[in-house]
Design an enzyme around this catalytic site. Sequence first.
Site, PDB file in Angstrom:
ATOM      1  NE  ARG A  63      -2.843   6.929  -4.298  1.00 51.37           N
ATOM      2  CZ  ARG A  63      -2.835   5.487  -4.404  1.00 51.37           C
ATOM      3  NH1 ARG A  63      -3.810   4.938  -4.750  1.00 51.37           N
ATOM      4  NH2 ARG A  63      -1.826   4.888  -4.361  1.00 51.37           N
ATOM      5  CE  LYS A 164      -0.479   4.342  -0.811  1.00 51.19           C
ATOM      6  NZ  LYS A 164      -1.480   3.261  -0.538  1.00 51.19           N
TER       7      LYS A 164
HETATM    8  C1  LIG Z   1      -2.480   2.296  -0.808  1.00 58.19           C
HETATM    9  C2  LIG Z   1      -3.599   1.987  -0.492  1.00 58.19           C
HETATM   10  C3  LIG Z   1      -4.836   0.983  -1.030  1.00 58.19           C
HETATM   11  C4  LIG Z   1      -4.594   0.668  -2.365  1.00 58.19           C
HETATM   12  O1  LIG Z   1      -4.159   1.647  -3.430  1.00 58.19           O
HETATM   13  P1  LIG Z   1      -3.450   1.150  -4.666  1.00 58.19           P
HETATM   14  O2  LIG Z   1      -3.263   2.325  -5.466  1.00 58.19           O
HETATM   15  O3  LIG Z   1      -4.243   0.171  -5.618  1.00 58.19           O
HETATM   16  O4  LIG Z   1      -2.145   0.371  -4.388  1.00 58.19           O
HETATM   17  C5  LIG Z   1      -6.039   0.874  -0.478  1.00 58.19           C
HETATM   18  N1  LIG Z   1      -6.311   1.246   0.757  1.00 58.19           N
HETATM   19  C6  LIG Z   1      -5.507   1.993   1.412  1.00 58.19           C
HETATM   20  C7  LIG Z   1      -5.854   2.522   2.923  1.00 58.19           C
HETATM   21  C8  LIG Z   1      -4.036   2.332   0.879  1.00 58.19           C
HETATM   22  O5  LIG Z   1      -3.233   3.018   1.764  1.00 58.19           O
END
Ligand SMILES: *Cc1c(COP(=O)(O)O)cnc(C)c1O
Length: 317
Positions: A63, A164
């Site tokens: 990711r 992210k």
């Molecule tokens: C990090 C995040 C998630 C959850 O991702 P995981 O990989 O399950 O921790 C969901 N939505 C947003 C906006 C995020 O930043």
Amino acid sequence: MYIMNCRSGENFSQGKLVPYGNIEISPSASILNYGQGLFEGLKAYRKENGEILLFRPDQNALRMQMGAKRLYMPSPSVQQFIDAVKQMVLANKHWVPPHGKGTLYLRPLLMGTGSVFGIAPAPEYTFLIFASPIANHYKGQSSFNLFINDEVHRACPGGGGDVKSITNYAPVFEAVNQAKANGYSDILFLDASTGKYIEEVSSCNIFIVKGNVISTPTLKGTILPGITRKSVLEIALDLGYQVKECDISVEELMDAEEVFTSGTAVIITPVSSVTYNEKKVEYKRGEDTVSYKLRILLTGIQTGILEDNKGWTLPVD
Ligand SMILES: *Cc1c(COP(=O)(O)O)cnc(C)c1O
């Protein structure tokens, strides 16, 4: 903390562990001026026998690579990312809480730290990981009261909502803070194009349950592809539920029997209510719910209580 630098056009090579502390960067670093930065989040789990496990760290690495491509940054290889996380956990082993008490939360960052004057990507990048122990507050009781705010959007088609990126969070601080001041746990965002469909909460994904069917909004570029989301979809199938990724309207949400959220931080947390246009709908909670079963199964795999036949856990030794 772990730190590794790289020049634009080159590959990350040698990182190192250094004491936790401030880092020095130029005021003209691209992360400060243009938000050229990404974060990740994952946990180290203590098994009953004292050993430590990571949960799907390769997925965080991949990711970060996708996000890096989007923000025009070099990124560590999957192996470099995993090695760095392992080194961090080993160096901070005494901070991994005992089994069942909590986890060590790891926060990898990737950012443009080189100086750049005009609006452009940086000539130099830093990959960094810091960590903190966190307690398990959840006692089977915790749940969210969500508020649908249809005036604020966390993502739009073609934007950066599916990576992210550090830039996705502060723009909703004011709205989320207002919701919290009004007694809600967080905001549930709707799609920016039509305002009819649910997308996700500010830092976790959302699922609805009706009968034997578990549904979650399709990933269309405006939803963060959660690793917990992906894992929930798989274990729900294993448990015999029908699993759907589809558009979910606000009406369908209001008509659901159960609603829950997923994410590394929240794990799987039930939603006790959703409020939209002055209308509040409540959902089923407690030990006789789908989300409770999923949570037991997921945390069982993560903490080594249940057998991991998917190859999701990685021992740190
Ligand atoms: C990090 C995040 C998630 C959850 O991702 P995981 O990989 O399950 O921790 C969901 N939505 C947003 C906006 C995020 O930043």
